[in-house]
Design a protein around this motif. Structure first.
Motif, PDB file in Angstrom:
ATOM      1  N   ILE A  35      55.846  -3.176 -35.503  1.00  0.00           N
ATOM      2  CA  ILE A  35      55.948  -3.175 -37.004  1.00  0.00           C
ATOM      3  C   ILE A  35      57.105  -4.229 -37.264  1.00  0.00           C
ATOM      4  CG2 ILE A  35      56.834  -2.169 -39.347  1.00  0.00           C
ATOM      5  CD1 ILE A  35      55.405   0.346 -38.371  1.00  0.00           C
ATOM      6  N   GLU A  36      56.804  -5.337 -38.157  1.00  0.00           N
ATOM      7  CA  GLU A  36      57.939  -6.265 -38.261  1.00  0.00           C
ATOM      8  C   GLU A  36      57.801  -6.465 -39.722  1.00  0.00           C
ATOM      9  OE1 GLU A  36      58.413 -11.132 -37.247  1.00  0.00           O
ATOM     10  OE2 GLU A  36      56.706 -10.089 -36.487  1.00  0.00           O
ATOM     11  N   VAL A  37      59.046  -6.532 -40.327  1.00  0.00           N
ATOM     12  CA  VAL A  37      59.185  -6.857 -41.849  1.00  0.00           C
ATOM     13  C   VAL A  37      59.441  -8.410 -41.969  1.00  0.00           C
ATOM     14  CG1 VAL A  37      61.006  -6.709 -43.654  1.00  0.00           C
ATOM     15  CG2 VAL A  37      60.382  -4.820 -42.263  1.00  0.00           C
ATOM     16  N   VAL A  38      58.618  -9.135 -42.484  1.00  0.00           N
ATOM     17  CA  VAL A  38      58.361 -10.548 -42.514  1.00  0.00           C
ATOM     18  C   VAL A  38      58.983 -10.946 -43.754  1.00  0.00           C
ATOM     19  CG1 VAL A  38      56.082 -10.728 -40.930  1.00  0.00           C
ATOM     20  CG2 VAL A  38      55.923 -10.428 -43.425  1.00  0.00           C
ATOM     21  N   GLY A  39      59.305 -10.156 -44.727  1.00  0.00           N
ATOM     22  CA  GLY A  39      60.008 -10.642 -45.694  1.00  0.00           C
ATOM     23  C   GLY A  39      60.235  -9.499 -46.898  1.00  0.00           C
ATOM     24  N   GLU A  40      61.066  -9.804 -47.966  1.00  0.00           N
ATOM     25  CA  GLU A  40      61.078  -8.813 -49.029  1.00  0.00           C
ATOM     26  C   GLU A  40      60.957  -9.619 -50.420  1.00  0.00           C
ATOM     27  OE1 GLU A  40      65.280  -7.319 -48.656  1.00  0.00           O
ATOM     28  OE2 GLU A  40      64.993  -6.794 -46.506  1.00  0.00           O
ATOM     29  N   ALA A  41      60.872  -8.758 -51.407  1.00  0.00           N
ATOM     30  CA  ALA A  41      60.708  -9.284 -52.788  1.00  0.00           C
ATOM     31  C   ALA A  41      61.340  -7.991 -53.886  1.00  0.00           C
ATOM     32  CB  ALA A  41      59.326  -9.603 -53.138  1.00  0.00           C
ATOM     33  N   GLU A  42      61.977  -8.656 -54.908  1.00  0.00           N
ATOM     34  CA  GLU A  42      62.470  -7.585 -55.802  1.00  0.00           C
ATOM     35  C   GLU A  42      61.776  -7.355 -57.213  1.00  0.00           C
ATOM     36  OE1 GLU A  42      65.737 -10.642 -58.033  1.00  0.00           O
ATOM     37  OE2 GLU A  42      66.409  -9.152 -56.201  1.00  0.00           O
ATOM     38  N   ASN A  43      60.452  -7.776 -57.163  1.00  0.00           N
ATOM     39  CA  ASN A  43      59.674  -7.657 -58.564  1.00  0.00           C
ATOM     40  C   ASN A  43      58.297  -8.068 -58.005  1.00  0.00           C
ATOM     41  OD1 ASN A  43      59.580 -10.416 -59.387  1.00  0.00           O
ATOM     42  ND2 ASN A  43      61.553 -10.468 -59.525  1.00  0.00           N
ATOM     43  N   GLY A  44      57.380  -7.761 -58.925  1.00  0.00           N
ATOM     44  CA  GLY A  44      56.059  -8.007 -58.520  1.00  0.00           C
ATOM     45  C   GLY A  44      55.825  -9.469 -58.728  1.00  0.00           C
ATOM     46  N   ARG A  45      56.359 -10.329 -59.535  1.00  0.00           N
ATOM     47  CA  ARG A  45      55.972 -11.766 -59.573  1.00  0.00           C
ATOM     48  C   ARG A  45      56.406 -12.199 -58.351  1.00  0.00           C
ATOM     49  NH1 ARG A  45      54.622 -13.805 -63.819  1.00  0.00           N
ATOM     50  NH2 ARG A  45      55.428 -12.201 -65.127  1.00  0.00           N
ATOM     51  N   GLU A  46      57.618 -11.945 -57.909  1.00  0.00           N
ATOM     52  CA  GLU A  46      58.175 -12.606 -56.593  1.00  0.00           C
ATOM     53  C   GLU A  46      57.157 -12.006 -55.617  1.00  0.00           C
ATOM     54  OE1 GLU A  46      61.993 -12.443 -53.644  1.00  0.00           O
ATOM     55  OE2 GLU A  46      62.363 -11.777 -55.920  1.00  0.00           O
ATOM     56  N   ALA A  47      56.623 -10.936 -55.468  1.00  0.00           N
ATOM     57  CA  ALA A  47      55.732 -10.341 -54.260  1.00  0.00           C
ATOM     58  C   ALA A  47      54.689 -11.292 -54.354  1.00  0.00           C
ATOM     59  CB  ALA A  47      55.273  -8.922 -54.720  1.00  0.00           C
ATOM     60  N   LEU A  48      54.101 -11.542 -55.391  1.00  0.00           N
ATOM     61  CA  LEU A  48      52.771 -12.452 -55.318  1.00  0.00           C
ATOM     62  C   LEU A  48      53.113 -13.780 -54.696  1.00  0.00           C
ATOM     63  CD1 LEU A  48      51.527 -12.305 -59.112  1.00  0.00           C
ATOM     64  CD2 LEU A  48      50.332 -11.314 -57.026  1.00  0.00           C
ATOM     65  N   ALA A  49      54.385 -14.441 -54.984  1.00  0.00           N
ATOM     66  CA  ALA A  49      54.510 -15.525 -54.065  1.00  0.00           C
ATOM     67  C   ALA A  49      54.824 -15.331 -52.656  1.00  0.00           C
ATOM     68  CB  ALA A  49      55.806 -16.300 -54.831  1.00  0.00           C
ATOM     69  N   ARG A  50      55.311 -14.294 -52.272  1.00  0.00           N
ATOM     70  CA  ARG A  50      55.721 -13.927 -50.931  1.00  0.00           C
ATOM     71  C   ARG A  50      54.490 -13.638 -50.320  1.00  0.00           C
ATOM     72  NH1 ARG A  50      59.820 -15.758 -48.682  1.00  0.00           N
ATOM     73  NH2 ARG A  50      60.766 -14.065 -47.728  1.00  0.00           N
ATOM     74  N   VAL A  51      53.650 -13.005 -50.615  1.00  0.00           N
ATOM     75  CA  VAL A  51      52.132 -12.705 -49.918  1.00  0.00           C
ATOM     76  C   VAL A  51      51.580 -14.047 -49.710  1.00  0.00           C
ATOM     77  CG1 VAL A  51      49.982 -11.488 -50.445  1.00  0.00           C
ATOM     78  CG2 VAL A  51      52.135 -10.217 -51.160  1.00  0.00           C
ATOM     79  N   GLU A  52      51.282 -14.807 -50.859  1.00  0.00           N
ATOM     80  CA  GLU A  52      50.955 -16.067 -50.571  1.00  0.00           C
ATOM     81  C   GLU A  52      51.538 -16.594 -49.152  1.00  0.00           C
ATOM     82  OE1 GLU A  52      49.625 -20.244 -52.943  1.00  0.00           O
ATOM     83  OE2 GLU A  52      50.792 -18.572 -53.945  1.00  0.00           O
ATOM     84  N   GLU A  53      52.687 -16.679 -49.193  1.00  0.00           N
ATOM     85  CA  GLU A  53      53.505 -17.639 -48.476  1.00  0.00           C
ATOM     86  C   GLU A  53      53.337 -16.897 -47.081  1.00  0.00           C
ATOM     87  OE1 GLU A  53      58.309 -18.585 -47.387  1.00  0.00           O
ATOM     88  OE2 GLU A  53      57.578 -17.484 -49.362  1.00  0.00           O
ATOM     89  N   LEU A  54      53.704 -15.624 -46.881  1.00  0.00           N
ATOM     90  CA  LEU A  54      53.671 -14.914 -45.709  1.00  0.00           C
ATOM     91  C   LEU A  54      52.536 -14.107 -45.081  1.00  0.00           C
ATOM     92  CD1 LEU A  54      57.036 -13.260 -46.488  1.00  0.00           C
ATOM     93  CD2 LEU A  54      56.692 -15.152 -45.023  1.00  0.00           C
ATOM     94  N   LYS A  55      51.619 -14.008 -45.655  1.00  0.00           N
ATOM     95  CA  LYS A  55      50.324 -13.222 -45.576  1.00  0.00           C
ATOM     96  C   LYS A  55      50.549 -12.103 -44.573  1.00  0.00           C
ATOM     97  CE  LYS A  55      47.698 -16.790 -47.260  1.00  0.00           C
ATOM     98  NZ  LYS A  55      48.748 -17.625 -47.553  1.00  0.00           N
ATOM     99  N   PRO A  56      51.189 -11.376 -45.441  1.00  0.00           N
ATOM    100  CA  PRO A  56      51.522  -9.884 -44.605  1.00  0.00           C
ATOM    101  C   PRO A  56      50.193  -8.952 -44.304  1.00  0.00           C
ATOM    102  CG  PRO A  56      51.984  -9.698 -46.717  1.00  0.00           C
ATOM    103  CD  PRO A  56      51.657 -11.138 -46.567  1.00  0.00           C
TER     104      PRO A  56
END
Length: 219
Positions: A35-56
């Motif tokens: 298991i590898e944590v590739v990123g974090e987000a502190e709200n839903g809007r930031e989560a959308l951007a991070r999913v697009e960027e990191l493809k977890p």
């Protein structure tokens, strides 16, 4: 000596508005081989951007957050990236959170009192296509199945007294700024209540919420 991560480990994004929660999960995940944590987000809007960027592979999603709540974020992520698994991780075990989260596309629903080891196993389970549920959540779902109720009335029952007030003004066509003045609260607080109302009523926008208020004569 630190462990070497597997090159095909499960890539995890942690979404929570509390830094201590994110740090605690990430710290335990670091000692997992798979298991590898590739990123974090502190709200839903930031989560959308991070999913697009990191493809977890898996997103651990808190539900009550500023900017955009976890249910809305889950729905948006699944619409854009259907292969991403989302595991709700929250402190709440009630109907206004469980059902909307699962309907939005969450593959599991856990409570934050879960042990770190159990959480890691749940991440692995959801990646395998399983549906991990906290025991209290599973019990709640079974009870709901055996206790049929009027869905529309239940949605209204989920709202707090303040949310009903905000919904009533939505039904009259007021803007967030106008509602804030009426209720003597901040516009930011109104925005938070509107987001919660949309989630609890399971509607997509304030227009649908206003129609709901009119239909049910919310005053």
């Amino acid at each position: 000596m630190s462990k070497t991560k597997s090159p095909i480990g499960i890539r995890v994004l942690i979404v929570d508005d509390h830094a201590m929660v994110r740090q605690g999960i990430a710290t335990f995940a670091e000692i997992q081989d798979d298991i590898e944590v590739v990123g974090e987000a502190e709200n839903g809007r930031e989560a959308l951007a991070r999913v697009e960027e990191l493809k977890p592979d898996v997103v651990l999603m808190d539900l009550l957050m500023p900017e955009m709540d976890g249910v809305t974020a889950t729905r948006e992520i699944k619409a854009r990236y259907p292969d991403v698994k989302i595991l709700a991780l929250t402190s709440f075990v009630n109907d206004e959170q469980i059902t909307p989260a699962l309907k939005a596309g969450a593959s599991g629903y856990l409570l934050k009192d879960i042990s770190a080891e159990e959480l890691m196993n749940a991440i692995r389970a959801v990646q395998r296509g399983e549906t991990p549920l906290a025991p209290l959540v599973a019990k709640k779902l079974v009870e709901d199945i055996h206790q049929p109720h009027d869905e529309e009335a239940t949605k209204l029952d989920r709202l707090t007294e303040r949310e009903r007030e905000v919904l009533a003004w939505l039904g009259r066509g007021l803007s967030n700024r106008e509602i804030a003045k009426k209720l003597v609260i901040s516009e930011k607080t109104v925005k938070f209540h509107v987001s919660s109302i949309l989630s609890k009523l399971q509607v997509h926008d304030r227009t649908q919420a206003a129609l709901f208020a009119t239909k049910h004569q919310v005053k």
